[in-house]
Design a protein around this motif. Structure first.
Motif, mmCIF file in Angstrom:
data_model
loop_
_atom_site.group_PDB
_atom_site.id
_atom_site.type_symbol
_atom_site.label_atom_id
_atom_site.label_comp_id
_atom_site.label_asym_id
_atom_site.label_seq_id
_atom_site.Cartn_x
_atom_site.Cartn_y
_atom_site.Cartn_z
ATOM 1 N N ARG A 130 0.836 -1.202 0.000
ATOM 2 C CA ARG A 130 0.000 0.000 0.000
ATOM 3 C C ARG A 130 0.870 1.250 0.000
ATOM 4 O O ARG A 130 0.556 2.238 -0.675
ATOM 5 C CB ARG A 130 -0.925 0.006 1.227
ATOM 6 N N ALA A 131 1.969 1.199 0.742
ATOM 7 C CA ALA A 131 2.886 2.342 0.766
ATOM 8 C C ALA A 131 3.488 2.583 -0.622
ATOM 9 O O ALA A 131 3.584 3.727 -1.075
ATOM 10 C CB ALA A 131 4.002 2.108 1.790
ATOM 11 N N ILE A 132 3.868 1.519 -1.299
ATOM 12 C CA ILE A 132 4.429 1.649 -2.651
ATOM 13 C C ILE A 132 3.413 2.297 -3.582
ATOM 14 O O ILE A 132 3.747 3.177 -4.387
ATOM 15 C CB ILE A 132 4.879 0.271 -3.185
ATOM 16 N N ALA A 133 2.161 1.867 -3.480
ATOM 17 C CA ALA A 133 1.109 2.453 -4.314
ATOM 18 C C ALA A 133 0.953 3.944 -4.019
ATOM 19 O O ALA A 133 0.788 4.765 -4.937
ATOM 20 C CB ALA A 133 -0.212 1.719 -4.085
ATOM 21 N N LEU A 134 1.030 4.318 -2.746
ATOM 22 C CA LEU A 134 0.920 5.730 -2.370
ATOM 23 C C LEU A 134 2.111 6.538 -2.885
ATOM 24 O O LEU A 134 1.949 7.684 -3.307
ATOM 25 C CB LEU A 134 0.806 5.861 -0.855
#
Length: 212
Positions: A175-179
């Motif tokens: 999720r952090a990578i997507a953000l």
């Protein structure tokens, strides 16, 4: 460390003739940091901060360098000196930009440096502080990828300390990578870095969960 130094890739490209004194100073300070001339970089960021009294970034970076360079130290007196200076810089930055999630998670990183040095001495009190910092930062900026990454790394470290699996937190890394990929990078010198570190952790997650 590599991910932090790559902040230079997000700096606006300007011709030397068009640069303001602030831009010249910031670019030089980042160059010194990249060359691992930490003392000189901190001193330059400090001088910039004294001139740019309404700008939180120079003090923030001065503090961050002191924190990052404290990991691995064996001398507690030197560690304490560096982290005390770092806190002073972060306090200056926070006075300019209150409840700034980037500054908040740097306080958590400072606490982590103490805990990494001596978990038995510092872990009991500072662990609770970090949990509160990350919770507050997430409430303020739920879509900030560095906040999510920092909190997830902290959670993973806690899980490892207690002998538990870190696999449940791998989804948060994704999720952090997507953000990170969604984040608009529009502010010069803003600390947008972190995706390299997130990708590294993601790769480790995949190795640990893949069948032999």
């Amino acid at each position: 460390m590599k991910s932090i130094l790559l902040i230079a890739t997000f700096i606006f490209t300007l011709s030397i003739s068009a640069q303001t004194p602030y831009e010249k100073g910031m670019n030089k300070a980042f160059a010194l940091w990249e060359q691992q001339k930490n003392t000189e970089a901190v001193q330059l960021f400090e001088r910039i901060a004294s001139a740019e009294t309404d700008n939180w970034l120079p003090s923030y970076y001065a503090g961050l360098i002191e924190i990052v360079s404290s990991f691995g130290l064996k001398d507690e007196a030197l560690l304490t000196s560096k982290l005390t200076r770092a806190k002073g810089f972060l306090d200056n930055a926070s006075a300019i930009s209150k409840d700034n999630p980037e500054i908040m998670i740097s306080y958590a990183l400072l606490n982590t440096a103490y805990i990494a040095f001596d978990g038995a001495k510092y872990g009991m009190t500072l662990s609770g502080e970090n949990i509160a910092i990350y919770q507050k930062a997430q409430a303020i900026a739920p879509k900030n990828p560095r906040v999510l990454l920092g909190k997830t790394e902290w959670d993973m470290g806690t899980a490892k300390f207690f002998g538990k699996s870190t696999a449940p937190y791998c989804e948060d890394i994704e999720r952090a990578i997507a953000l990170f990929k969604e984040e608009e990078q529009t502010i010069p010198y803003y600390p947008y870095s972190g995706i390299e570190r997130a990708n590294e952790i993601s790769d480790n997650c995949k190795k640990e969960t893949s069948p032999n």
